[in-house]
Design an enzyme around this catalytic site. Structure first.
Site, mmCIF file in Angstrom:
data_model
loop_
_atom_site.group_PDB
_atom_site.id
_atom_site.type_symbol
_atom_site.label_atom_id
_atom_site.label_comp_id
_atom_site.label_asym_id
_atom_site.label_seq_id
_atom_site.Cartn_x
_atom_site.Cartn_y
_atom_site.Cartn_z
ATOM 1 N N LYS A 22 0.832 -1.202 0.000
ATOM 2 C CA LYS A 22 0.000 0.000 0.000
ATOM 3 C C LYS A 22 0.870 1.258 0.000
ATOM 4 C CE LYS A 22 -3.751 -0.513 2.379
ATOM 5 N NZ LYS A 22 -4.373 -0.826 3.679
ATOM 6 N N ARG A 92 -3.073 3.140 8.529
ATOM 7 C CA ARG A 92 -3.407 1.989 7.684
ATOM 8 C C ARG A 92 -2.250 1.016 7.625
ATOM 9 N NH1 ARG A 92 -4.734 4.743 2.029
ATOM 10 N NH2 ARG A 92 -5.936 2.817 1.739
ATOM 11 N N GLY A 101 -8.267 -7.329 4.375
ATOM 12 C CA GLY A 101 -9.081 -7.494 5.566
ATOM 13 C C GLY A 101 -8.349 -8.079 6.759
ATOM 14 N N MET A 103 -5.722 -6.792 8.369
ATOM 15 C CA MET A 103 -5.285 -5.778 9.325
ATOM 16 C C MET A 103 -6.277 -4.632 9.254
ATOM 17 S SD MET A 103 -1.749 -6.555 9.746
ATOM 18 C CE MET A 103 -0.930 -7.932 9.020
ATOM 19 N N ARG A 336 -3.677 -1.305 -6.342
ATOM 20 C CA ARG A 336 -2.854 -2.522 -6.290
ATOM 21 C C ARG A 336 -3.282 -3.416 -7.433
ATOM 22 N NH1 ARG A 336 -5.875 -4.644 -0.926
ATOM 23 N NH2 ARG A 336 -7.892 -4.938 -1.877
ATOM 24 N N HIS A 454 -16.814 -8.411 1.755
ATOM 25 C CA HIS A 454 -15.748 -9.270 2.276
ATOM 26 C C HIS A 454 -15.852 -10.675 1.702
ATOM 27 C CE1 HIS A 454 -13.951 -12.041 5.266
ATOM 28 N NE2 HIS A 454 -12.998 -11.135 5.284
ATOM 29 N N ARG A 560 1.370 -46.105 -7.940
ATOM 30 C CA ARG A 560 1.421 -46.881 -6.686
ATOM 31 C C ARG A 560 0.686 -48.188 -6.920
ATOM 32 N NH1 ARG A 560 -0.852 -42.051 -5.749
ATOM 33 N NH2 ARG A 560 0.211 -40.454 -4.521
ATOM 34 N N ARG A 616 6.086 -47.972 -8.998
ATOM 35 C CA ARG A 616 6.670 -48.278 -7.688
ATOM 36 C C ARG A 616 6.216 -49.651 -7.236
ATOM 37 N NH1 ARG A 616 5.067 -44.847 -2.504
ATOM 38 N NH2 ARG A 616 3.132 -45.997 -2.784
ATOM 39 N N GLU A 746 13.612 -41.693 0.114
ATOM 40 C CA GLU A 746 12.632 -41.232 1.103
ATOM 41 C C GLU A 746 13.079 -41.542 2.522
ATOM 42 O OE1 GLU A 746 8.934 -43.307 0.353
ATOM 43 O OE2 GLU A 746 9.998 -44.989 -0.550
ATOM 44 N N SER A 765 13.741 -40.829 -7.414
ATOM 45 C CA SER A 765 12.534 -40.024 -7.295
ATOM 46 C C SER A 765 12.364 -39.731 -5.817
ATOM 47 C CB SER A 765 11.347 -40.800 -7.841
ATOM 48 O OG SER A 765 10.182 -40.051 -7.643
ATOM 49 N N GLY A 767 10.699 -39.204 -2.605
ATOM 50 C CA GLY A 767 9.408 -39.428 -1.963
ATOM 51 C C GLY A 767 9.364 -38.548 -0.735
ATOM 52 N N THR A 768 8.960 -37.306 -0.953
ATOM 53 C CA THR A 768 9.122 -36.329 0.129
ATOM 54 C C THR A 768 8.078 -36.468 1.233
ATOM 55 O OG1 THR A 768 8.041 -34.791 -1.370
ATOM 56 C CG2 THR A 768 10.427 -34.600 -1.133
ATOM 57 N N ASN A 769 7.035 -37.279 1.030
ATOM 58 C CA ASN A 769 6.108 -37.501 2.152
ATOM 59 C C ASN A 769 6.822 -38.273 3.258
ATOM 60 O OD1 ASN A 769 4.268 -36.404 0.445
ATOM 61 N ND2 ASN A 769 3.158 -38.293 0.041
ATOM 62 N N ASP A 770 7.366 -39.435 2.893
ATOM 63 C CA ASP A 770 8.087 -40.218 3.892
ATOM 64 C C ASP A 770 9.349 -39.507 4.342
ATOM 65 O OD1 ASP A 770 6.945 -42.650 4.825
ATOM 66 O OD2 ASP A 770 6.999 -43.396 2.764
ATOM 67 N N CYS A 832 8.142 -37.001 -6.305
ATOM 68 C CA CYS A 832 6.809 -37.548 -6.504
ATOM 69 C C CYS A 832 5.937 -37.454 -5.256
ATOM 70 C CB CYS A 832 6.890 -38.996 -6.974
ATOM 71 S SG CYS A 832 7.651 -40.079 -5.757
ATOM 72 N N TYR A 852 12.316 -33.475 -13.179
ATOM 73 C CA TYR A 852 10.857 -33.397 -13.272
ATOM 74 C C TYR A 852 10.206 -33.386 -11.901
ATOM 75 C CZ TYR A 852 10.691 -38.398 -12.153
ATOM 76 O OH TYR A 852 10.827 -39.601 -11.524
HETATM 77 P P1 ADP Z 1 -7.784 -2.255 3.701
HETATM 78 O O1 ADP Z 1 -6.367 -2.644 3.543
HETATM 79 O O2 ADP Z 1 -8.540 -3.133 4.616
HETATM 80 O O3 ADP Z 1 -8.449 -2.003 2.397
HETATM 81 P P2 ADP Z 1 -7.328 0.576 3.937
HETATM 82 O O4 ADP Z 1 -6.130 1.026 4.683
HETATM 83 O O5 ADP Z 1 -7.258 0.600 2.474
HETATM 84 O O6 ADP Z 1 -7.747 -0.857 4.467
HETATM 85 O O7 ADP Z 1 -8.504 1.470 4.430
HETATM 86 C C1 ADP Z 1 -9.820 1.171 4.155
HETATM 87 C C2 ADP Z 1 -10.562 2.359 3.635
HETATM 88 O O8 ADP Z 1 -10.474 3.443 4.535
HETATM 89 C C3 ADP Z 1 -10.046 2.931 2.345
HETATM 90 O O9 ADP Z 1 -10.527 2.263 1.250
HETATM 91 C C4 ADP Z 1 -10.609 4.329 2.378
HETATM 92 O O10 ADP Z 1 -11.939 4.326 1.919
HETATM 93 C C5 ADP Z 1 -10.567 4.661 3.822
HETATM 94 N N1 ADP Z 1 -9.411 5.509 4.105
HETATM 95 C C6 ADP Z 1 -8.173 5.142 4.460
HETATM 96 N N2 ADP Z 1 -7.360 6.194 4.597
HETATM 97 C C7 ADP Z 1 -8.113 7.291 4.312
HETATM 98 C C8 ADP Z 1 -7.847 8.679 4.262
HETATM 99 N N3 ADP Z 1 -6.645 9.175 4.526
HETATM 100 N N4 ADP Z 1 -8.868 9.492 3.927
HETATM 101 C C9 ADP Z 1 -10.079 8.981 3.648
HETATM 102 N N5 ADP Z 1 -10.390 7.692 3.674
HETATM 103 C C10 ADP Z 1 -9.418 6.836 4.012
HETATM 104 MG MG MG Z 2 7.027 -43.780 0.775
HETATM 105 MG MG MG Z 3 -7.854 -0.794 1.063
#
Ligand code: ADP
Ligand code: MG
Ligand code: MG
Length: 879
Positions: A22, A92, A101, A103, A336, A454, A560, A616, A746, A765, A767-770, A832, A852
């Protein structure tokens, strides 16, 4: 002095490791002249340092933060903490890889009881000031102090109800003052202190909370799912606020430059007027499609379209953007590379090449190999679908077909999923806490939320089919039931859902397989051009073989053979063999198995059309072919079938009992004790090869693999049986055929003496499980019970049975590869185990020079793509 804090104008997109995704992109947008509210980024190194310093922020870092804050104040001509015209900021998080989502963001930081009055005066908008303040209190309390969100939600709902407000926007300034009063009360009750009034304290606490959130359970789980190392840390962005909640010429929204579901080249997004931050995503009001902004705010819309184009051609990739409009002025808050479905990823990558934005190799790097999974898995059968009863429909948020039993909470879904049940998670809406349940579900169904809710975003990222905003569903989480159009469904009831159409059906609708065609085939052909690592499939049946070949497998890396013995018609002869008292009886029983096994091999050679097949030899401990002691009825039935007594079978079961069967009488040890087993298997392999070559003219390339070898003498012993038997057959049939004899590596000892073993082996070959099991000393069937505490205790970051432990097990593999090749330069090397289909492991295999990888048929395209990416990355690194 280490630099820990960077103003946006000091950074750029290449600094993701330091600034997080970000932060780096906010800097980049600043550099290319887009309207970005200014601020600064506290680096990921500061986060790592925070943990190294026992969760404290070092004074030098704090000093750098306040220096950067002073710069930002200059930028705005406002002071942080000013009582008349305060600078407000958002705090942020932002790791290197986007973790949607995971953090939490805090908005409007810097407000307090006095500053809110200043803000109201300055903007002549009391309602706005208190709306901002109540949001800040709620976010700060939730994110920093971890006070239950629900309490705030209920307080807000209560004030709305008391004042007859339907929506948040109906609340008056007076109402919002009341909300603030109640929020602060909640805070005092939970914390025992007043809500912090000093903005500097607020800021430092918020920054620390973002650092801490790097290590919350959700983040740890997400990292494990996505192979993100725990030591990366997150950066923190502190950014001047812009306000989408100042009135009707304000708003906030999210948009993609192309459709993230289908890949169609068309701006795609949603916005809400008079709203702030996550309102769009949270599904509080129903957002409007971005197109409609053309009519409401035509100039802003025009500008936004231009920015979207600029960003896409700047990054050469589809962008996911967040923006806010403050009094008719547009601000960009994030961009992004957007998450997308596998189908969209493939289409966009191919389109970008055709538009001249990417080279073929760059396009290959744009698709996440694991994502392909969804393209390879079934869709609903059209006829079955027509016959199915439609329950309801919602938004097609993430494509693909899923059928299973309804579960109403993430915890129930996770539990049922772990028990191996097909689960459909049904929720009012999902939250980040639900992530594990979503991951364990086949499909996700919600009653609320839009295409960027979400549930929709996370499901697309995971490749789970999802239908969201199916508003006819009336979900009662308490009674675990859902009512729709007068009909009620309960936990465990079966439904089918189509994430491509948005439809939800009763019962389990039949599905059909998919094929590699169109853009997908094009992308795969580019991948095949780029890769050097070969990809084979693990296949035990002609059917799997065909599937693997269809998906592009260049041979079988692991057949097998024991899987061919479990079938009812064959297991009888197998049991006779096990119950035999002497070699003569055993040979007679084996002679009855031979035709079955030979027939399977014939069909598989034909399906392979000249590609090599590694077979095998019998591997599991023999007790697996007999029932357990307690299963009296089964034992009696088998005794009757074989013409013996239950006692005789019980005696044999006792005889075969081992305390640790995984380290017991299995693998090549079986052939050492019972050479006639290896004899029979050699007959099957060689006779089938001769016959198929004779009858079809196909090239046939058998590779005989002796499992679980720890010393060269074991290999030599079994190999001599193979060679002698083959010579006998050649003499009998007066015809020869080329074949190889190699071994599965293995056992750790085999890695250590790999040079000696290589003298007798045409190929290794791994055999990374064993090998993982024996290197760690973890039983792979029991490790699940304690691995969770290893993740939470940060002893392991991922399941070593799913993702190769490169440091330990990988070193053994590397050593064995080097030693093996030192003794025999042309030694063919492959892998394998389960790991053969894991992209990060495939990259490792490429880098250490294996020939391979072999994996299950459905993972073959994933492996082809991952192998190509490894080769391209290596090439780019050399440049
Ligand atoms: P996430 O990574 O969960 O998307 P963000 O850090 O992007 O979280 O923040 C979520 C939302 O908060 C952004 O999409 C934006 O709408 C709002 N936001 C974040 N910073 C600002 C800011 N400086 N001014 C206005 N809105 C903000
Ligand atoms: Mg085995
Ligand atoms: Mg965001």
């Amino acid at each position: 002095m280490t630099k820990y804090v960077y103003l946006f104008r000091e950074g750029n997109a290449s600094m993701k490791n330091t600034l997080g995704g970000k932060g780096a992109n906010l800097a980049e947008m600043t550099n290319i002249g887009l309207p970005v509210p200014q601020g600064f980024t506290v680096s990921t190194e500061a986060c790592t340092r925070y943990y190294a310093d026992n969760k404290t922020v070092a004074p030098e870092i704090e000093a750098q933060i306040f220096t950067a804050l002073a710069e930002t104040e200059k930028e705005y001509g406002k002071k942080f903490g000013d009582l008349n015209d305060p600078l407000l900021v958002s705090v942020r998080s932002g790791a290197r890889a986007s973790m949607p989502g995971m953090m939490d963001t805090i908005l409007n930081l810097g407000l307090n009881d006095v500053a809110v009055l200043g803000l109201a005066r300055l903007t002549s908008n009391e309602r706005f000031a208190y709306d901002s303040y109540r949001r800040f209190i709620q976010m700060f309390s939730d994110v920093v102090m971890e006070i239950d969100k629900q309490k705030f939600h209920h307080a807000l709902e209560a004030v709305k109800t008391e004042n007859g407000c339907k929506q948040d926007t109906d609340l008056t300034a007076e109402n919002l003052k009341e909300v603030v009063r109640r929020y602060k009360e909640i805070y005092v009750n939970a914390m025992g202190t007043e809500f912090p009034q000093d903005p500097k304290t607020q800021l430092m606490e918020a920054i620390k909370a973002v650092f801490r959130s790097w290590d919350n359970d959700r983040a740890i789980y997400y990292r494990r799912m996505n192979d993100i190392p725990g030591d990366w840390g997150t950066a923190v962005n502190v950014q001047g606020m812009v306000f989408g909640n100042m009135g009707d010429d304000c708003g906030t929204g999210v948009a993609f430059t192309r459709n993230p579901s289908t890949g169609e080249k068309k701006l795609y997004g949603e916005y809400l007027m008079n709203a702030q931050g996550e309102d769009v995503v949270a599904g509080i009001r129903t957002p409007r499609p971005i197109d409609t902004m053309k009519d409401t705010l035509p100039e802003v819309y025009e500008q936004f379209v231009q920015i979207a184009n600029t960003l896409e051609s700047h990054y050469h990739d589809m962008q996911d953007m967040e923006f806010t409009i403050e009094r008719g002025k547009l601000f960009m808050l994030q961009t992004r590379n957007g998450k997308r479905t596998a189908g969209a990823a493939v289409k966009i990558a191919v389109d970008l090449v055709e538009e001249g934005q990417l080279t073929e190799e760059e396009a290959v790097l744009k698709v996440e190999p694991k994502q392909l999974d969804t393209l390879l898995h079934p869709n609903f059968d059209t006829a079955a679908l027509k016959a199915a009863t439609l329950i309801t429909s919602g938004l097609p948020a993430s494509p693909g077909a899923a059928a299973g039993a309804l579960y109403f909470t993430a915890a129930d879904a996770a539990k049922a999923g772990k028990e191996g049940k097909a689960v459909i998670l049904i929720r009012e809406e999902t939250t980040p806490e639900d992530i594990e349940g979503m991951d364990m579900a086949r499909g996700i169904l919600t009653a609320r939320g839009g295409m960027t809710s979400h549930a929709a975003v996370v499901a697309r990222g995971m490749g789970r089919p999802a239908v969201v905003g199916a508003s006819a569903l009336h979900i009662d989480e308490k009674s675990k039931s859902v009512t729709v159009n007068g009909k009620t469904y309960h936990e465990g009831d079966k439904v089918s859902m189509d994430g491509t159409s948005g439809n939800v059906y009763e019962g389990m609708v039949a599905t059909v397989e998919t094929a590699v065609t169109g853009d997908f085939a094009k992308l795969m052909s580019w991948a095949d051009k780029a890769r050097t690592l070969k990809v084979r499939t693990n296949a035990d049946t002609p059917r799997d073989t065909k599937q693997g070949v269809e998906f592009g497998a260049e041979g079988i890396g692991l057949c097998r053979t024991e899987h061919m013995f479990f079938e009812a018609s064959r297991v009888k002869a197998m049991r006779e063999m096990i119950l035999s008292d002497n070699a003569q009886q055993r040979k007679a029983a084996l002679a009855r198995i031979l035709p079955f096994q030979q027939k399977d091999f014939e069909e598989m050679y034909i399906a392979l059309e000249g590609r090599p097949m590694t077979v095998r030899y019998l591997d599991p401990p023999l007790h697996e072919f007999l029932p357990q002691l307690g299963m009296k009825d089964e034992i009696a039935a088998i005794a009757k079938e074989l013409g013996t007594t239950s006692e005789a079978i019980v005696a044999k079961i006792n005889d075969l009992h081992e305390f640790n069967p995984m380290m017991g009488h299995r693998g090549c040890r079986l052939a050492v004790t019972y050479p006639e087993i290896a004899e029979m298997q050699t007959r099957a392999v060689i006779q089938a090869a001769l016959k198929v070559r004779r009858e079809t003219g196909l090239d046939v390339k058998p590779e005989i693999m002796i499992p679980l070898v720890g010393t060269v003498k074991e290999l030599k012993f079994v190999k001599s049986i193979v060679l002698e038997t083959a010579e006998k057959i050649f003499a009998e049939q007066n015809e020869r055929i080329e074949f190889q004899v190699g071994t599965m590596i293995e056992i750790p000892r085999a890695c250590v003496v790999a040079d000696k073993i290589a003298e007798e082996a045409d190929f290794f070959s791994f055999g990374t499980n064993d090998l993982t099991q024996m290197t760690f000393g973890f039983s792979r069937d029991d490790a699940g019970k304690f691995l969770d505490s290893y993740y939470s205790g940060k002893i392991l970051e991922s399941d070593p049975f799913a993702r190769l432990d490169q440091e330990g097990v990988g070193s053994l593999v590397k050593m064995a590869a080097e030693k093996g090749r030192s003794a025999r330069s042309g030694l063919k090397l492959g892998i394998c185990g389960e790991h053969g289909g894991d992209p990060s492991t495939i990259e490792f295999c490429h880098n250490i020079g294996l020939n391979y990888v072999s994996c299950s048929p459905f993972r073959v395209p994933i492996a082809r793509l991952a192998a190509a990416q490894a080769a391209i990355k290596e090439k780019q690194a050399k440049k």
